[in-house]
Design a protein around this motif. Structure first.
Motif, PDB file in Angstrom:
ATOM      1  N   GLY A 160       9.025  14.891  -0.064  1.00 20.82           N
ATOM      2  CA  GLY A 160      10.477  14.866   0.037  1.00 20.82           C
ATOM      3  C   GLY A 160      11.229  13.553   0.708  1.00 20.82           C
ATOM      4  N   LEU A 161      10.738  11.913   0.844  1.00 21.04           N
ATOM      5  CA  LEU A 161      11.377  11.093   0.674  1.00 21.04           C
ATOM      6  C   LEU A 161      12.028   9.965  -0.108  1.00 21.04           C
ATOM      7  CD1 LEU A 161       8.249   9.605   3.398  1.00 21.04           C
ATOM      8  CD2 LEU A 161      10.268  10.437   3.874  1.00 21.04           C
ATOM      9  N   GLY A 162      12.395  10.549  -0.935  1.00 20.91           N
ATOM     10  CA  GLY A 162      13.408  10.670  -2.177  1.00 20.91           C
ATOM     11  C   GLY A 162      14.542   9.745  -1.741  1.00 20.91           C
ATOM     12  N   LEU A 163      14.780   9.943  -1.357  1.00 18.75           N
ATOM     13  CA  LEU A 163      16.119   9.418  -0.332  1.00 18.75           C
ATOM     14  C   LEU A 163      16.142   7.891  -0.097  1.00 18.75           C
ATOM     15  CD1 LEU A 163      19.561   9.798  -0.342  1.00 18.75           C
ATOM     16  CD2 LEU A 163      19.600  11.014   1.935  1.00 18.75           C
ATOM     17  N   MET A 164      15.200   8.488   1.083  1.00 19.06           N
ATOM     18  CA  MET A 164      14.816   6.553   1.672  1.00 19.06           C
ATOM     19  C   MET A 164      14.635   5.984   0.702  1.00 19.06           C
ATOM     20  SD  MET A 164      12.449   7.756   4.620  1.00 19.06           S
ATOM     21  CE  MET A 164      13.062   7.202   6.191  1.00 19.06           C
ATOM     22  N   ILE A 165      13.466   6.069  -0.355  1.00 16.31           N
ATOM     23  CA  ILE A 165      13.498   5.109  -1.087  1.00 16.31           C
ATOM     24  C   ILE A 165      14.737   4.748  -1.950  1.00 16.31           C
ATOM     25  CG2 ILE A 165      11.763   4.665  -3.601  1.00 16.31           C
ATOM     26  CD1 ILE A 165      10.304   4.896  -1.201  1.00 16.31           C
ATOM     27  N   ALA A 166      15.266   6.126  -2.872  1.00 15.51           N
ATOM     28  CA  ALA A 166      16.686   5.037  -3.167  1.00 15.51           C
ATOM     29  C   ALA A 166      17.432   4.295  -2.539  1.00 15.51           C
ATOM     30  CB  ALA A 166      17.393   6.816  -3.424  1.00 15.51           C
TER      31      ALA A 166
ATOM     32  N   GLY B 164       1.183  -1.116   0.220  1.00 13.97           N
ATOM     33  CA  GLY B 164      -0.362  -0.130   0.073  1.00 13.97           C
ATOM     34  C   GLY B 164       0.976   0.947   0.718  1.00 13.97           C
ATOM     35  N   VAL B 165       2.037   0.987  -0.613  1.00  9.09           N
ATOM     36  CA  VAL B 165       2.624   2.317  -0.511  1.00  9.09           C
ATOM     37  C   VAL B 165       2.560   3.077  -1.994  1.00  9.09           C
ATOM     38  CG1 VAL B 165       5.327   3.300  -0.533  1.00  9.09           C
ATOM     39  CG2 VAL B 165       4.697   1.477   1.154  1.00  9.09           C
ATOM     40  N   ASP B 166       2.247   4.170  -1.661  1.00 10.86           N
ATOM     41  CA  ASP B 166       2.509   5.064  -2.925  1.00 10.86           C
ATOM     42  C   ASP B 166       3.593   5.633  -3.107  1.00 10.86           C
ATOM     43  OD1 ASP B 166       1.843   7.599  -4.664  1.00 10.86           O
ATOM     44  OD2 ASP B 166       0.027   7.493  -3.897  1.00 10.86           O
ATOM     45  N   SER B 167       4.635   5.555  -4.357  1.00 12.43           N
ATOM     46  CA  SER B 167       5.621   5.540  -4.264  1.00 12.43           C
ATOM     47  C   SER B 167       5.792   7.141  -4.862  1.00 12.43           C
ATOM     48  CB  SER B 167       6.231   4.873  -4.935  1.00 12.43           C
ATOM     49  OG  SER B 167       5.472   5.016  -6.686  1.00 12.43           O
ATOM     50  N   GLU B 168       4.883   7.380  -5.482  1.00 10.12           N
ATOM     51  CA  GLU B 168       4.614   9.224  -6.192  1.00 10.12           C
ATOM     52  C   GLU B 168       4.335  10.070  -4.886  1.00 10.12           C
ATOM     53  OE1 GLU B 168       1.867   9.780  -9.048  1.00 10.12           O
ATOM     54  OE2 GLU B 168       2.825   7.533 -10.269  1.00 10.12           O
ATOM     55  N   ALA B 169       3.531   9.817  -3.862  1.00  9.70           N
ATOM     56  CA  ALA B 169       3.143  10.801  -2.759  1.00  9.70           C
ATOM     57  C   ALA B 169       4.397  10.750  -2.113  1.00  9.70           C
ATOM     58  CB  ALA B 169       2.600   9.449  -1.788  1.00  9.70           C
ATOM     59  N   ALA B 170       4.999   9.545  -1.836  1.00 13.50           N
ATOM     60  CA  ALA B 170       6.451   9.179  -1.055  1.00 13.50           C
ATOM     61  C   ALA B 170       7.351   9.769  -1.646  1.00 13.50           C
ATOM     62  CB  ALA B 170       7.185   8.031  -0.644  1.00 13.50           C
TER      63      ALA B 170
ATOM     64  N   PRO C 226      14.266  -6.654   3.927  1.00 18.41           N
ATOM     65  CA  PRO C 226      14.881  -5.593   4.298  1.00 18.41           C
ATOM     66  C   PRO C 226      14.325  -4.412   4.389  1.00 18.41           C
ATOM     67  CG  PRO C 226      15.831  -6.289   2.372  1.00 18.41           C
ATOM     68  CD  PRO C 226      14.870  -7.157   2.540  1.00 18.41           C
ATOM     69  N   ASN C 227      12.792  -3.615   3.218  1.00 18.50           N
ATOM     70  CA  ASN C 227      12.782  -2.740   3.870  1.00 18.50           C
ATOM     71  C   ASN C 227      11.098  -2.913   3.890  1.00 18.50           C
ATOM     72  OD1 ASN C 227      14.510  -1.371   2.017  1.00 18.50           O
ATOM     73  ND2 ASN C 227      14.004  -2.339   0.326  1.00 18.50           N
ATOM     74  N   ALA C 228      10.948  -4.274   4.854  1.00 22.55           N
ATOM     75  CA  ALA C 228       9.517  -4.229   5.553  1.00 22.55           C
ATOM     76  C   ALA C 228       9.079  -3.091   6.578  1.00 22.55           C
ATOM     77  CB  ALA C 228       9.615  -5.602   6.330  1.00 22.55           C
ATOM     78  N   GLU C 229      10.008  -3.121   7.196  1.00 25.66           N
ATOM     79  CA  GLU C 229       9.833  -1.965   8.056  1.00 25.66           C
ATOM     80  C   GLU C 229       9.524  -0.621   7.351  1.00 25.66           C
ATOM     81  OE1 GLU C 229      11.624   0.192  11.814  1.00 25.66           O
ATOM     82  OE2 GLU C 229      12.457  -1.527  11.745  1.00 25.66           O
TER      83      GLU C 229
END
Length: 78
Positions: free
Chosen positions: A29-35, A19-25, A68-71
Motif C-alpha cells: 500500500g505504499l504506491g502513493l509514496m512511490i508515486a 535494496g528496495v523491492d518496488s513490487e513489495a512496496a 531527494p528520495n534517499a531517506e
C-alpha cells in the motif's frame, strides 16, 4: 539520452542499488509514496551526479548528499 529519460531510468536503478523491492512496496500500500518519489525524481536537478554514482561498482552513502528520495528509499529497504 536526455535528462528526462535518464531520470526515468535512474529511479529504479537507485531503488535496486539501495535494496528496495518496488513490487513489495506497492503491495504494502505504499504506491502513493512511490508515486511521490517518482515525481521528485522527475524534477531532480542532480541527474548527472545520480547517473555517475549509479555507474560506480561499489555502493557508498554519497547518494544521501544528492538524492531527494534517499531517506525514503533507505526506509523502504529495511
Amino acid at each position: 539520452m536526455d535528462q528526462i529519460e535518464q531520470r526515468a531510468l535512474n529511479m529504479p536503478r537507485m531503488m535496486r542499488r539501495l535494496g528496495v523491492d518496488s513490487e513489495a512496496a506497492y503491495g504494502c500500500g505504499l504506491g502513493l509514496m512511490i508515486a511521490r518519489a517518482a515525481r521528485r525524481c522527475s524534477q531532480c536537478r542532480t541527474v548527472e551526479t545520480c547517473t555517475a554514482w549509479l555507474g560506480r561498482p561499489a555502493a557508498d552513502t554519497a547518494h544521501r548528499d544528492f538524492c531527494p528520495n534517499a531517506e525514503l528509499f533507505e526506509r523502504l529497504a529495511g
